[in-house]
Design an enzyme around this catalytic site. Structure first.
Site, PDB file in Angstrom:
ATOM      1  N   LYS A 104      -9.857 -16.466 -10.184  1.00 22.41           N
ATOM      2  CA  LYS A 104     -10.753 -15.707  -9.559  1.00 22.41           C
ATOM      3  C   LYS A 104     -12.413 -16.288  -9.997  1.00 22.41           C
ATOM      4  O   LYS A 104     -12.788 -16.499 -11.079  1.00 22.41           O
ATOM      5  CB  LYS A 104     -11.118 -14.269 -10.378  1.00 22.41           C
ATOM      6  CG  LYS A 104     -12.210 -13.341  -9.764  1.00 22.41           C
ATOM      7  CD  LYS A 104     -11.835 -12.941  -8.512  1.00 22.41           C
ATOM      8  CE  LYS A 104     -12.797 -11.654  -7.985  1.00 22.41           C
ATOM      9  NZ  LYS A 104     -12.493 -11.092  -6.689  1.00 22.41           N
ATOM     10  N   GLY A 161     -17.849  -3.675  -1.557  1.00 23.04           N
ATOM     11  CA  GLY A 161     -19.311  -4.129  -1.803  1.00 23.04           C
ATOM     12  C   GLY A 161     -20.225  -3.859  -0.916  1.00 23.04           C
ATOM     13  O   GLY A 161     -21.299  -3.800  -1.155  1.00 23.04           O
ATOM     14  N   ASN A 162     -19.919  -3.438   0.440  1.00 14.76           N
ATOM     15  CA  ASN A 162     -20.593  -2.905   1.533  1.00 14.76           C
ATOM     16  C   ASN A 162     -21.686  -1.515   1.129  1.00 14.76           C
ATOM     17  O   ASN A 162     -22.542  -1.254   1.892  1.00 14.76           O
ATOM     18  CB  ASN A 162     -20.027  -2.986   2.873  1.00 14.76           C
ATOM     19  CG  ASN A 162     -18.948  -1.952   2.920  1.00 14.76           C
ATOM     20  OD1 ASN A 162     -18.105  -1.825   2.053  1.00 14.76           O
ATOM     21  ND2 ASN A 162     -19.059  -1.408   3.931  1.00 14.76           N
ATOM     22  N   LYS A 200      -5.898  -3.738  -1.512  1.00  9.62           N
ATOM     23  CA  LYS A 200      -6.449  -2.061  -0.948  1.00  9.62           C
ATOM     24  C   LYS A 200      -5.264  -1.682  -0.755  1.00  9.62           C
ATOM     25  O   LYS A 200      -4.678  -0.473  -1.170  1.00  9.62           O
ATOM     26  CB  LYS A 200      -7.365  -2.209   0.009  1.00  9.62           C
ATOM     27  CG  LYS A 200      -8.663  -2.664  -0.466  1.00  9.62           C
ATOM     28  CD  LYS A 200      -9.677  -2.919   0.730  1.00  9.62           C
ATOM     29  CE  LYS A 200     -10.931  -3.267   0.378  1.00  9.62           C
ATOM     30  NZ  LYS A 200     -11.241  -4.469  -0.313  1.00  9.62           N
ATOM     31  N   LYS A 225     -11.264  -3.910  -8.573  1.00 13.19           N
ATOM     32  CA  LYS A 225     -11.627  -2.733  -8.530  1.00 13.19           C
ATOM     33  C   LYS A 225     -10.672  -1.655  -7.902  1.00 13.19           C
ATOM     34  O   LYS A 225     -10.598  -0.265  -8.427  1.00 13.19           O
ATOM     35  CB  LYS A 225     -12.939  -2.029  -7.837  1.00 13.19           C
ATOM     36  CG  LYS A 225     -13.312  -2.603  -6.593  1.00 13.19           C
ATOM     37  CD  LYS A 225     -13.357  -1.234  -5.852  1.00 13.19           C
ATOM     38  CE  LYS A 225     -13.636  -1.543  -4.366  1.00 13.19           C
ATOM     39  NZ  LYS A 225     -12.995  -2.558  -3.436  1.00 13.19           N
TER      40      LYS A 225
END
Length: 314
Positions: free
Chosen positions: A129, A11-12, A275, A213
Site C-alpha cells: 500500500k 473517498g468521493n 468492496k 475501510k
C-alpha cells in the site's frame, strides 16, 4: 426494532477531484454528503458511519515529513489518528446541520478507533500500500537505511513508502460503540481504524499499516449485528466488463456469482474488489442479511430496492 445499518463512505464522499485539497473544500463536500446520509436517517434506520482517509492521511504524513527539520515527524499510526479526528469533526458538523434541517436532534460523535491486526498477517511480509510523497531512488534508499521503511518504485513516478494492508480482527473500542449506538450516530473505524498489535503483556502497539475501510466496516457490521452493510462508492451498481462496450450492471449478486467474477478478474484490486469481498464476508457470516453497493446519491433508492447492487448469500 429499527433496522441497523453500517455505511462505508468512499473517498468521493469526503473530497471532490474538482476542488482544492483544503480542509475548507473538504468540509463543503462533506456537508453535501451528509444531506444524503441524513435522508437515510429519516427512514428510521439506526446507523453507524465508517470513512476512508487515503488522501487525508497522505497529506498529514507529507506535512509531517516536510517539517521534520523543524519538529519531529509523526509516526504513521499517529497520522492515522489525526485523520480520524479531523474527518470525524467534519462529518459531525455536516450531520448536525443536515439533521437539524430535517427536525432531528440525534447526537453525532466520533470514536477514535483502534483495530487489532495479527502481527503475523501475510501483508506485513509483502507491503503493497503506497503512502506519502514521492522520493528519488537515492532518497528512498536513505530512508530504507535510516528508518527501515519499505520503499518501492511507483509506475515510473518515483519511489514511495509502502506499508502493509492487514485484515482487521478486533475493534478495541467496540463496547463503547455499542453503548452509544442506541442514542447516537457513531462515526468509528475511520480510515479502517488505527492498526495495532497485541504484545505479550496485553498492551497495544501501533503499527505502520493501512486497513481497508470496507473490511473495517464489515467487521463493525458483524460486531453490532447490523441488518445491512452499505458500501457507497462512485458507481451506481457493480458491473462486469467495466468500462467496456459489453459492460453489464448487476442488480443482484450471489456469493457464488461474486466468487466466479472475482476469479475471472472482473473486480479491480484497490477499487471494486475489496468492496465485493467485504460484502461477501458479511453475507456469509449472516446468510439472512444483505449488503448493498451503490453510489452516494442513490443510497436511499438502493435501500428501497430501486437500484444499487444487492449482495446475498444465495
Amino acid at each position: 426494532m429499527p433496522e441497523k445499518i453500517v455505511i462505508a463512505l468512499g473517498g468521493n464522499a469526503l473530497q471532490s477531484g474538482k476542488s482544492e485539497a483544503t480542509a475548507e473544500a473538504q468540509l463543503e463536500v462533506v456537508k453535501q454528503t451528509c444531506e444524503y446520509i441524513a435522508d437515510i436517517s429519516l427512514k428510521g434506520y439506526e446507523m453507524g458511519l465508517v470513512h476512508g482517509n487515503g488522501p487525508q492521511v497522505g497529506r498529514i504524513l507529507l506535512a509531517s515529513e516536510t517539517a521534520k527539520d523543524v519538529t519531529p515527524a509523526m509516526p504513521f499510526d499517529v497520522c492515522g489518528a489525526m485523520s480520524q479526528g479531523y474527518i470525524g469533526y467534519h462529518l459531525q458538523q455536516g450531520m448536525r446541520l443536515a439533521l437539524e434541517k430535517r427536525g432531528k436532534k440525534t447526537p453525532v460523535l466520533t470514536v477514535v478507533t483502534q483495530m487489532v491486526v495479527d502481527k503475523n498477517d501475510p501483508g506485513f511480509t509483502n507491503p503493497t500500500k503506497p503512502i506519502g510523497p514521492f522520493y528519488s531512488e537515492e532518497e528512498a534508499k536513505a530512508l530504507q537505511t535510516e528508518k527501515g521503511y519499505s520503499m518501492k518504485e511507483d509506475a515510473g513516478r518515483g519511489w514511495r513508502r509502502v506499508v502493509a494492508s492487514p485484515i482487521p480482527e478486533e475493534i478495541v473500542e467496540i463496547d463503547a460503540v455499542k453503548t452509544l449506538w442506541d442514542t447516537s450516530i457513531v462515526i468509528s473505524c475511520g480510515g479502517g481504524g488505527i492498526p495495532v498489535v497485541k504484545n505479550d503483556d496485553g498492551s497495544l502497539e501501533g503499527v505502520a499499516a493501512v486497513i481497508d475501510k470496507d473490511f473495517a466496516a464489515e467487521l463493525l457490521a458483524e460486531s453490532v449485528d447490523a441488518d445491512i452493510l452499505m458500501i457507497l462508492t462512485e458507481v451506481e451498481k457493480v458491473a462486469i466488463n467495466f468500462n467496456k462496450p459489453d459492460q453489464q450492471d448487476l442488480s443482484t449478486l450471489t456469493v457464488a456469482e461474486a466468487e466466479k467474477h472475482k476469479a475471472d478478474g472482473q473486480f479491480a484490486p484497490g477499487s471494486m474488489l475489496p468492496k465485493v469481498e467485504a460484502a461477501m464476508k458479511f453475507v456469509k457470516a449472516f446468510p439472512e442479511k444483505k449488503a448493498i453497493i451503490t453510489s452516494l446519491d442513490k443510497a436511499v433508492e438502493a435501500l428501497e430496492g430501486k437500484t444499487g447492487t444487492v449482495i446475498v448469500n444465495k
